[in-house]
Design a protein around this motif. Structure first.
Motif, mmCIF file in Angstrom:
data_model
loop_
_atom_site.group_PDB
_atom_site.id
_atom_site.type_symbol
_atom_site.label_atom_id
_atom_site.label_comp_id
_atom_site.label_asym_id
_atom_site.label_seq_id
_atom_site.Cartn_x
_atom_site.Cartn_y
_atom_site.Cartn_z
ATOM 1 N N VAL A 1 0.868 -1.019 0.164
ATOM 2 C CA VAL A 1 -0.157 -0.348 0.090
ATOM 3 C C VAL A 1 0.896 0.709 -0.147
ATOM 4 N N GLN A 2 0.632 2.263 -1.257
ATOM 5 C CA GLN A 2 1.384 2.749 -1.151
ATOM 6 C C GLN A 2 0.595 4.296 -1.613
ATOM 7 N N ALA B 1 -1.111 10.383 -6.569
ATOM 8 C CA ALA B 1 -1.439 7.947 -6.632
ATOM 9 C C ALA B 1 -0.875 7.052 -5.316
ATOM 10 N N ALA B 2 -2.780 5.896 -5.671
ATOM 11 C CA ALA B 2 -2.413 4.813 -5.346
ATOM 12 C C ALA B 2 -1.906 3.813 -5.505
ATOM 13 N N SER B 3 -0.987 2.800 -5.035
ATOM 14 C CA SER B 3 -0.765 1.469 -5.626
ATOM 15 C C SER B 3 -0.843 0.450 -4.167
ATOM 16 N N ASP C 1 -10.337 10.126 -8.925
ATOM 17 C CA ASP C 1 -10.378 9.837 -9.968
ATOM 18 C C ASP C 1 -10.256 8.428 -10.092
ATOM 19 N N ASN C 2 -11.275 7.645 -9.905
ATOM 20 C CA ASN C 2 -11.144 6.206 -9.167
ATOM 21 C C ASN C 2 -10.318 4.923 -10.302
ATOM 22 N N TYR D 1 -5.858 8.545 9.928
ATOM 23 C CA TYR D 1 -5.701 8.057 8.572
ATOM 24 C C TYR D 1 -4.615 7.138 8.353
ATOM 25 N N HIS D 2 -4.281 5.982 7.650
ATOM 26 C CA HIS D 2 -3.091 5.050 8.307
ATOM 27 C C HIS D 2 -2.906 4.770 6.746
ATOM 28 N N ASN D 3 -2.925 5.433 6.054
ATOM 29 C CA ASN D 3 -2.374 5.964 4.677
ATOM 30 C C ASN D 3 -1.997 7.023 4.322
#
Length: 125
Positions: A1-2, A22-24, A72-73, A112-114
């Motif tokens: 999770v980044q 940006a999520a990855s 933007d999902n 929030y954990h991320n």
């Protein structure tokens, strides 16, 4: 999770910037998202957030009418459009996301954990 934040830089007063996050490793859909900032010598503060269950948004009074949060999902990315920037907006901006069941403004930053790594915004002439 980044989360990877980008888009910061030096801008003149009155100018605009768009920050991206940006999520990855996970899908943003179903996550509340938020932008926080920390100016030199000050505590981190929430700038804006968007709830996951209804898309409702929150803006701190200091940015209301100037900043816009969006997501933007399909791109697994969310944004903070910052307009009419002033010197008081100078800070490191952090993006964050988490599965928060209630309206995003009910949660403090430690819930929030991320988190992204932060991107520096400097407003100066």
């Amino acid at each position: 999770v980044q989360l990877q934040a980008s888009g910061g830089g030096l801008v003149q007063p009155g100018g605009s910037l768009r920050l991206s996050c940006a999520a990855s490793g996970f899908t943003l859909g179903g996550y509340a998202i938020g932008w926080f900032r920390q100016a030199p010598g000050k505590e981190r503060e929430r700038v804006s957030c968007m709830s996951s269950h209804d898309g409702s948004t929150y803006y701190d009074d200091s940015v209301k009418g100037r900043f816009i949060i969006s997501r933007d999902n399909a791109k697994n990315t969310f944004y903070l459009q910052m307009n009419s920037l002033n010197a008081e907006d100078t800070a490191v901006y952090y993006c964050a996301a988490d599965r928060l069941a209630l309206s995003c403004w009910l949660y403090r930053d430690h819930e929030y954990h991320n988190w992204g790594q932060g991107t520096l915004v400097t407003v100066s002439s």
